[in-house]
Write a protein that holds these residues in place. Structure first.
Motif: not given
Length: 303
Positions: A153, A211, A230, A268, A270-271
């Motif tokens: 991102r 994030q 998110q 994905k 994401y964290r």
């Protein structure tokens, strides 16, 4: 021995002219760091203390960059090291290697090479070139298994880095809530949106991190539901407080809800480090929805 002698311990043997060039580059970086410390109105003793620290750290850090073939990013890496707390050795840099990679905006082979160089591991070998196979009448089907990592991102150009934001709000935040005097040790909580555990820490901060992550219960009338919060995927939205966070509904069925969490976080990327805490909070929220029914017994009923 002088600090520049540590240049000889770098991963590859350099010629005399290359060693002199590395020494000159290191001397220039140290001069710029000293000028930055003086410009920040630090005391002379503090400046000397910081310079002694960086005279021991910078040769190792610049050597790791040279091993990874990223000498051009030496000044940026030195600036990053001045903003970190508790970074005194290359082993401390290895613990925060992902932050350094994000700060330098590296991807692919460069990120992997820097990660290996900082951790003292051999660099990953590039794939060997193989001869092209003869063309076939029908091409074989290729099946790719496992999670696909989406593109990173992008952060707006005007947005500040997370480490700088945290240093600004670490002691001055309107969302900070300090614990009572009887609490030992005294804990600082946070009421900011996107904070998973409600603690005033950089790991869970929803405003300092790119994030944000949170699992929260939402009640509308008599209905209760669970939402996954998110950060928005659009870089422009991160500068708008009203649209910087995106909420996604989670099923109350534990199996479907945990699968959704796994897809959004682990699959994905994401964290992924907060996946376990997010699952635990999800189960806690589901448990809070269950209300104990109060049974009223008549005193006239027979025992």
């Amino acid at each position: 021995p002088p600090f520049w002698l540590k240049l000889r311990s770098w991963g590859e043997k350099r010629s005399h002219s290359r060693l002199l060039a590395d020494m000159a580059n290191l001397e220039e970086i140290l001069k710029q760091l000293r000028a930055g410390f003086v410009k920040a109105d630090l005391d002379e003793d503090d400046v000397e203390e910081k310079m002694e620290l960086h005279k021991a750290l910078q040769p190792e850090l610049q050597g790791a960059l040279a091993t990874a073939g990223l000498q051009r990013l030496g000044k940026e890496a030195a600036t990053w090291s001045t903003m970190q707390v508790g970074v005194k050795k290359l082993s401390d840099v290895a613990k925060k290697a992902q932050r350094l990679i994000d700060y330098l905006d590296l991807e692919g082979d460069d990120a992997a090479n820097l990660q290996a160089a900082v951790e003292g591991k051999p660099l990953p070998k590039p794939p060997t070139k193989t001869a092209k196979a003869a063309p076939q009448a029908e091409a074989a089907k290729v099946v790719v298994e496992g999670p696909f990592r989406p593109p990173r991102r992008s952060r707006p150009a005007a947005a500040a880095p997370p480490d700088l934001l945290w240093q600004c709000m670490r002691k001055n935040s309107a969302f900070a809530r300090h614990g009572g005097p009887g609490m030992k040790p005294r804990q600082t909580f946070s009421a900011e949106p996107g904070n998973l555990l409600g603690l005033h820490k950089f790991q869970f901060s929803g405003l300092a991190n790119d994030q944000a992550m949170d699992v929260r219960p939402v009640k509308s009338g008599n209905k209760e539901r669970v939402e996954l919060v998110q950060s928005s995927a659009k870089g422009v939205s991160q500068r708008c407080p009203a649209s910087m966070l995106v909420a996604t509904g989670l099923k109350k069925c534990a199996k479907q809800g945990t699968n959704k969490l796994g897809m959004e976080m682990a699959a994905k990327f994401y964290r992924p480090g907060l996946h376990g805490l997010a699952r635990l909070k999800y189960f806690k929220v589901l448990k809070s929805f269950k209300k104990k029914s109060r049974k009223v017994r008549s005193r006239r009923a027979g025992k």
